[in-house]
Design a protein around this motif. Structure first.
Motif, PDB file in Angstrom:
ATOM      1  N   ARG A  92      -4.304  -8.329  -6.609  1.00 59.53           N
ATOM      2  CA  ARG A  92      -4.957  -7.013  -6.586  1.00 59.53           C
ATOM      3  C   ARG A  92      -3.947  -5.899  -6.823  1.00 59.53           C
ATOM      4  NH1 ARG A  92      -7.506  -5.760  -0.759  1.00 59.53           N
ATOM      5  NH2 ARG A  92      -8.677  -4.389  -2.105  1.00 59.53           N
TER       6      ARG A  92
ATOM      7  N   LYS B 176      -2.865  -2.405 -10.140  1.00 60.78           N
ATOM      8  CA  LYS B 176      -2.780  -0.976  -9.847  1.00 60.78           C
ATOM      9  C   LYS B 176      -2.130  -0.250 -11.021  1.00 60.78           C
ATOM     10  CE  LYS B 176      -4.237  -1.723  -5.619  1.00 60.78           C
ATOM     11  NZ  LYS B 176      -5.616  -1.401  -5.212  1.00 60.78           N
TER      12      LYS B 176
ATOM     13  N   PRO C 135     -11.551  -7.034  -5.731  1.00 62.92           N
ATOM     14  CA  PRO C 135     -10.387  -6.165  -5.495  1.00 62.92           C
ATOM     15  C   PRO C 135      -9.333  -6.240  -6.596  1.00 62.92           C
ATOM     16  CG  PRO C 135     -10.333  -8.054  -4.019  1.00 62.92           C
ATOM     17  CD  PRO C 135     -11.666  -8.097  -4.704  1.00 62.92           C
ATOM     18  N   VAL C 136      -9.384  -7.287  -7.412  1.00 61.58           N
ATOM     19  CA  VAL C 136      -8.418  -7.408  -8.511  1.00 61.58           C
ATOM     20  C   VAL C 136      -8.889  -6.581  -9.704  1.00 61.58           C
ATOM     21  CG1 VAL C 136      -7.261  -9.002 -10.089  1.00 61.58           C
ATOM     22  CG2 VAL C 136      -7.772  -9.711  -7.734  1.00 61.58           C
TER      23      VAL C 136
ATOM     24  N   ALA D 186      -9.515   1.028   1.508  1.00 63.49           N
ATOM     25  CA  ALA D 186      -8.326   0.888   2.363  1.00 63.49           C
ATOM     26  C   ALA D 186      -7.084   0.534   1.557  1.00 63.49           C
ATOM     27  CB  ALA D 186      -8.574  -0.173   3.430  1.00 63.49           C
ATOM     28  N   HIS D 187      -7.248  -0.251   0.510  1.00 63.25           N
ATOM     29  CA  HIS D 187      -6.085  -0.717  -0.252  1.00 63.25           C
ATOM     30  C   HIS D 187      -6.049  -0.135  -1.667  1.00 63.25           C
ATOM     31  CE1 HIS D 187      -5.159  -3.307   3.073  1.00 63.25           C
ATOM     32  NE2 HIS D 187      -6.389  -3.777   3.042  1.00 63.25           N
ATOM     33  N   GLY D 188      -6.814   0.933  -1.880  1.00 64.62           N
ATOM     34  CA  GLY D 188      -6.802   1.566  -3.194  1.00 64.62           C
ATOM     35  C   GLY D 188      -5.767   2.664  -3.277  1.00 64.62           C
ATOM     36  N   ASP D 189      -5.344   2.968  -4.505  1.00 64.77           N
ATOM     37  CA  ASP D 189      -4.481   4.134  -4.663  1.00 64.77           C
ATOM     38  C   ASP D 189      -5.371   5.380  -4.697  1.00 64.77           C
ATOM     39  OD1 ASP D 189      -5.510   4.362  -7.253  1.00 64.77           O
ATOM     40  OD2 ASP D 189      -3.771   3.407  -8.188  1.00 64.77           O
TER      41      ASP D 189
ATOM     42  N   PRO E   7      -9.349  -1.980  -9.587  1.00 67.09           N
ATOM     43  CA  PRO E   7      -8.314  -1.004  -9.969  1.00 67.09           C
ATOM     44  C   PRO E   7      -8.158  -0.837 -11.476  1.00 67.09           C
ATOM     45  CG  PRO E   7      -7.460  -2.598  -8.378  1.00 67.09           C
ATOM     46  CD  PRO E   7      -8.785  -3.103  -8.835  1.00 67.09           C
TER      47      PRO E   7
ATOM     48  N   ASP F 248       0.829  -1.208   0.000  1.00 66.25           N
ATOM     49  CA  ASP F 248       0.000   0.000   0.000  1.00 66.25           C
ATOM     50  C   ASP F 248       0.865   1.261   0.000  1.00 66.25           C
ATOM     51  OD1 ASP F 248      -2.413  -1.340  -0.072  1.00 66.25           O
ATOM     52  OD2 ASP F 248      -2.711  -1.318   2.092  1.00 66.25           O
TER      53      ASP F 248
ATOM     54  N   PRO G 288     -10.524   2.225 -14.550  1.00 64.73           N
ATOM     55  CA  PRO G 288     -10.191   3.414 -15.358  1.00 64.73           C
ATOM     56  C   PRO G 288      -9.439   3.066 -16.642  1.00 64.73           C
ATOM     57  CG  PRO G 288      -9.694   3.814 -13.053  1.00 64.73           C
ATOM     58  CD  PRO G 288      -9.993   2.344 -13.185  1.00 64.73           C
ATOM     59  N   ARG G 289      -8.495   2.148 -16.547  1.00 70.26           N
ATOM     60  CA  ARG G 289      -7.734   1.771 -17.743  1.00 70.26           C
ATOM     61  C   ARG G 289      -8.636   1.140 -18.791  1.00 70.26           C
ATOM     62  NH1 ARG G 289      -4.121  -0.459 -14.183  1.00 70.26           N
ATOM     63  NH2 ARG G 289      -4.729  -2.577 -14.730  1.00 70.26           N
TER      64      ARG G 289
ATOM     65  N   GLU H 196      -6.402   7.359  -6.999  1.00 67.41           N
ATOM     66  CA  GLU H 196      -7.439   7.428  -8.024  1.00 67.41           C
ATOM     67  C   GLU H 196      -8.562   6.437  -7.753  1.00 67.41           C
ATOM     68  OE1 GLU H 196      -6.266   6.849 -12.086  1.00 67.41           O
ATOM     69  OE2 GLU H 196      -8.194   7.582 -12.806  1.00 67.41           O
ATOM     70  N   GLU H 197      -8.202   5.228  -7.309  1.00 64.99           N
ATOM     71  CA  GLU H 197      -9.259   4.257  -6.985  1.00 64.99           C
ATOM     72  C   GLU H 197     -10.166   4.777  -5.884  1.00 64.99           C
ATOM     73  OE1 GLU H 197      -6.138   0.912  -6.731  1.00 64.99           O
ATOM     74  OE2 GLU H 197      -8.088   0.026  -6.285  1.00 64.99           O
ATOM     75  N   ARG H 198      -9.538   5.385  -4.905  1.00 61.09           N
ATOM     76  CA  ARG H 198     -10.326   5.930  -3.794  1.00 61.09           C
ATOM     77  C   ARG H 198     -11.259   7.021  -4.305  1.00 61.09           C
ATOM     78  NH1 ARG H 198      -6.207   6.347   1.426  1.00 61.09           N
ATOM     79  NH2 ARG H 198      -5.759   4.128   1.556  1.00 61.09           N
TER      80      ARG H 198
ATOM     81  N   ILE I 290       2.109   2.085  -3.553  1.00 57.89           N
ATOM     82  CA  ILE I 290       1.144   2.716  -4.472  1.00 57.89           C
ATOM     83  C   ILE I 290       0.572   4.003  -3.876  1.00 57.89           C
ATOM     84  CG2 ILE I 290       0.484   0.544  -5.564  1.00 57.89           C
ATOM     85  CD1 ILE I 290      -2.154   0.776  -3.826  1.00 57.89           C
TER      86      ILE I 290
ATOM     87  N   ASP J 227     -12.865  -2.239   2.014  1.00 60.79           N
ATOM     88  CA  ASP J 227     -11.587  -2.879   1.678  1.00 60.79           C
ATOM     89  C   ASP J 227     -10.999  -2.247   0.409  1.00 60.79           C
ATOM     90  OD1 ASP J 227      -9.617  -5.209   1.852  1.00 60.79           O
ATOM     91  OD2 ASP J 227     -10.463  -5.485  -0.157  1.00 60.79           O
ATOM     92  N   LEU J 228     -11.859  -1.956  -0.559  1.00 61.97           N
ATOM     93  CA  LEU J 228     -11.366  -1.305  -1.786  1.00 61.97           C
ATOM     94  C   LEU J 228     -10.755   0.051  -1.456  1.00 61.97           C
ATOM     95  CD1 LEU J 228     -14.296  -1.990  -4.295  1.00 61.97           C
ATOM     96  CD2 LEU J 228     -12.073  -3.129  -4.214  1.00 61.97           C
TER      97      LEU J 228
END
Lengths: 293, 275
Positions: free
Chosen positions: A94, A98, B32-33, B90-93, B36, A51, B39-40, B95-97, A54, B87-88
Motif C-alpha cells: 500500500r 503513495k 488500500p493498495v 488513517a494511512h492515507g497521505d 492511493p 505514515d 489520482p495518478r 491528498e488521499e484523505r 508520507i 483504514d484508508l
C-alpha cells in the motif's frame, strides 16, 4: 544552484536543518525508509513510521519550500529480525503506491546474511510489481564483497540495472559499478565514509555519469549540508558548473523519475509553503507568528 | 452501499475505474493498495457541470476532480465498509484523505461520515475541511445523524470562522444557525478584535439568523465598519433577524451608505423595497 538531496533521513533532523538546506539551494529530498537506531519489536511501529514519511515529514519539508519524497522498504538490519520482517513485507504494497514514494529502499545487505539476501530479493520483486526503481544500501563492513553480492542478487532477479542505485560507494566500488549500467551513490560524511575532497577526486577521474552524491544524514554524526559543501569543493577544483548541476540535480531526478511520479518541471518551483497550515492539528511554529518567520 | 451511478461522470477514467473495481472485488486486500493510485491513474482534472442533484445529494461538480468522483464510484461499487474507509483515511497521505472526504459527498450519510467529520474537526487541516464540508450539502444532510448533534456541528462551523472559509461554500449550512453558535462566533469575534485581527464576515450573517445576547448591537455596529464586506454581511444579518422595529433605523442609515449592494439590503430592511 538547485540541489536534489537523494539520501537523507530527515525524520532524525531538526527544522534548522531544513532551513539551512533550503537556503543552500536544496529543493527536494529523498528520504529512504531505514532503521531507527534500535530494533523495532512489532509491525505497528513500522506502520507509524511509514505514515510519518508520507505525512508529517513531507509536511515539515514543505514548510521550508522543500519537496519531500521517500522510498519504502525493509532495511537490511531489520530483515534479520523475525519479529517484524514478514509483516513489513505484507504492509509495504500500500505504501509503494503513495504519490511521494518514488522507489523501493533502502534494501540491500548489512551483515550479509541469508535473511538479508532473501528479503532483498523479495523487495526487488516488489519493485517490479510497482514499477519502481531500487535504492540499495551496501555494507559498511566487507564492502567490496557486499557490493558484489548485491550486484549478483540484482542480476539474478533480472531487474534492469539502470533502475538500480547502489549507494554508499567509494573509490573501490566505483571500479566495479562503472561498467554495469547501474547508478552509483556516494554518501559524504564529515569524517568517515566519503568526504568532499575524495569525492572531487572521483569526479575528476570518472566524471558524473549515472552518479549521485548524498549526505545520508541521520541521528548520528553527519551533516545535511554535505551535498552543497561538495558542490562548492567541486567548483573550486575546476569542475564545470554544468557537470556539478548534473551531479546534484539532474542525475537524482533522472534516476527517480523512472518511478513516473516526479519530473524536473514540478521541482522547479519550491514546495508549497504555508506556515499557517497544520498537519493533523500540528504545525512547526510552536506558537511563533508565521509572518515573522 | 450502491445508490448513485457516477459512471457517466468518469469520462476517460471509466475503464480504469472498472479495472480497479474488479481487482478489489476479486481481492479485498487490493483496496488500500489501489486507492492511493487513483489520482495518478484517472487524473486530477475538474469534472465540471455546476451544481447537480444526485438523488438528494447536492454537489457542485465545478469543485470536484475526476479522481474524487472515481474514488466515490470505487467505494460504492465495491461496497467498501466503514472499517475499510477509515483504514484508508488513517494511512492515507494528505491528498488521499482529501479524496476520500470528497467521495463522502456521494456516499450515504452514516457513521463513516460522522467519524470522518470528527477527524476533520480534530486535525484542523484547511484542505480537509474544504473537502468534507464545502461545495455540497453534506454537512446540512448530516446534522442530526447519531453522533452529530447540533453541538458537534457548531464546532465544525466554528472552524470556518477560524480558517476564514466563506460559509456559502457549505451549502445550506446557514439553516443550522442557532443561538449557541452565535455565542461562540461572537466570543471569537471579540477575541479577534482584541488582538487587532479580522473577524470572519459570515459571523454577522449567522448571528442575525439566530441572535443571542449582544447580537443586535454587533449587527448595528457592523453597519459602521470600514470594510464593505463587513457592512454588507451586517446588513444581511439584520435582514435575516427579521425585526420590524429596525425598519426606521435602516431608513435613517440608508442615505449615509454609498455602496449599491449594501444600500439595496438596507432598503429592504427599511421596507422601501421588497426584493
Amino acid at each position: 544552484m538547485l540541489i536534489f538531496e537523494p539520501h537523507i533521513h530527515m525524520y532524525s533532523r531538526i527544522t534548522d536543518d531544513y532551513e539551512r538546506m533550503s537556503l543552500a539551494g536544496v529543493r527536494a529530498v529523498l528520504e529512504p525508509a531505514f532503521w531507527l537506531g534500535q530494533p523495532r519489536t512489532h509491525i505497528g511501529t513500522f506502520i507509524d513510521y511509514f505514515d510519518t514519511l508520507i505525512g508529517w515529514e513531507r509536511f515539515r519539508a514543505q514548510q521550508f519550500g522543500i519537496h519531500h519524497f521517500c522510498t519504502m522498504g525493509l532495511n537490511p538490519r531489520e530483515a534479520n529480525d523475525d519479529r517484524v520482517n514478514k509483516d513489513v513485507l505484507a504492509v509495504l504494497p500500500r505504501y509503494c503506491e503513495k504519490d511521494s514514494c518514488i522507489g523501493i529502499g533502502e534494501i540491500g545487505l548489512d551483515d550479509q546474511t541469508p535473511a538479508e539476501e532473501k528479503f532483498m530479493a523479495e523487495q526487488i520483486e516488489l519493485a517490479k510489481r510497482h514499477n519502481l526503481p531500487v535504492l540499495v544500501h551496501t555494507p559498511h563492513r566487507d564492502k567490496k564483497k557486499g557490493f558484489e553480492r548485491c550486484i549478483a542478487i540484482v542480476k539474478a532477479s533480472g531487474f534492469p540495472m539502470e533502475r538500480v542505485l547502489l549507494d554508499h560507494g567509494n573509490e573501490e566500488t566505483i571500479k566495479i559499478t562503472r561498467g554495469l549500467g547501474c547508478w552509483s551513490g556516494f554518501s559524504i560524511y564529515p569524517n568517515t565514509k566519503m568526504d568532499p575532497a575524495r569525492m572531487v577526486a572521483i569526479v575528476l577521474e570518472y566524471g558524473v555519469e549515472r552518479m549521485v552524491v548524498n549526505s545520508a544524514a541521520d541521528w548520528g554524526v553527519s551533516d545535511p549540508m554535505m551535498v552543497p559543501r561538495t558542490a562548492v569543493k567541486l567548483e573550486q577544483a575546476g569542475v564545470p558548473r554544468a557537470r556539478i548541476e548534473q551531479l546534484v540535480w539532474q542525475n537524482p531526478i533522472a534516476f527517480f523519475a523512472q518511478s513516473g511520479r516526479l519530473n524536473e518541471s514540478m521541482l522547479r518551483q519550491p514546495a508549497r509553503a504555508n506556515l499557517r497550515e497544520t498537519f493533523d492539528g500540528n504545525s512547526v511554529l510552536r506558537g511563533q507568528d508565521p509572518d515573522k518567520m | 452501499m450502491a445508490t448513485i451511478d457516477l459512471r457517466p461522470l468518469l469520462g476517460a477514467a471509466a475503464a480504469t475505474a472498472d479495472e480497479i473495481t474488479q481487482a478489489i472485488r476479486s481481492d479485498r486486500t487490493r483496496l488500500p493498495v489501489l486507492f492511493p493510485s487513483v489520482p495518478r491513474r484517472t487524473g486530477r482534472d475538474i469534472v465540471g457541470g455546476g451544481v447537480r442533484d444526485f438523488g438528494g445529494h447536492t454537489v457542485d461538480l465545478d469543485a470536484f476532480r475526476r479522481c474524487d468522483v472515481t474514488a466515490a464510484h470505487v467505494l460504492l461499487a465495491t461496497a467498501a465498509t466503514e472499517a475499510e474507509a477509515l483504514d484508508l483515511f488513517a494511512h492515507g497521505d494528505m491528498e488521499e484523505r482529501a479524496m476520500l472526504l470528497r467521495a463522502l459527498h456521494f456516499l450515504p450519510v452514516g457513521q463513516l461520515t460522522v467519524r470522518l467529520f470528527g477527524e476533520v474537526q480534530r486535525t484542523n487541516v484547511a484542505l480537509h475541511l474544504e473537502a468534507a464540508l464545502c461545495d455540497g450539502d453534506l454537512f446540512a444532510r448530516t446534522v442530526g445523524t447519531p453522533g452529530f448533534d447540533l453541538a458537534t456541528a457548531n464546532k465544525l462551523l466554528l472552524k470556518f470562522a477560524f480558517l476564514d472559509v466563506p460559509l456559502r461554500r457549505c451549502l445550506h449550512a446557514e439553516r443550522h444557525a442557532n443561538a449557541e453558535l452565535s455565542r461562540m462566533l461572537q466570543d471569537l469575534a471579540t477575541e479577534r478584535e482584541a488582538a487587532g485581527r479580522a473577524v470572519w464576515r459570515d459571523t454577522w450573517r449567522l448571528i442575525g439568523r439566530a441572535p443571542c445576547p449582544g447580537s443586535l448591537a454587533r449587527l448595528v455596529g457592523g453597519l459602521e465598519h470600514g470594510d464593505d464586506g463587513v457592512r454588507l454581511a451586517a446588513a444581511e444579518g439584520l435582514l435575516a433577524a427579521n425585526r420590524s422595529d429596525l425598519a426606521a433605523f435602516a431608513r435613517e442609515r440608508l442615505p449615509r451608505e454609498l455602496r449599491a449592494p449594501i444600500r439595496a439590503v438596507l432598503a429592504r430592511l427599511g421596507g422601501t423595497t421588497t426584493s
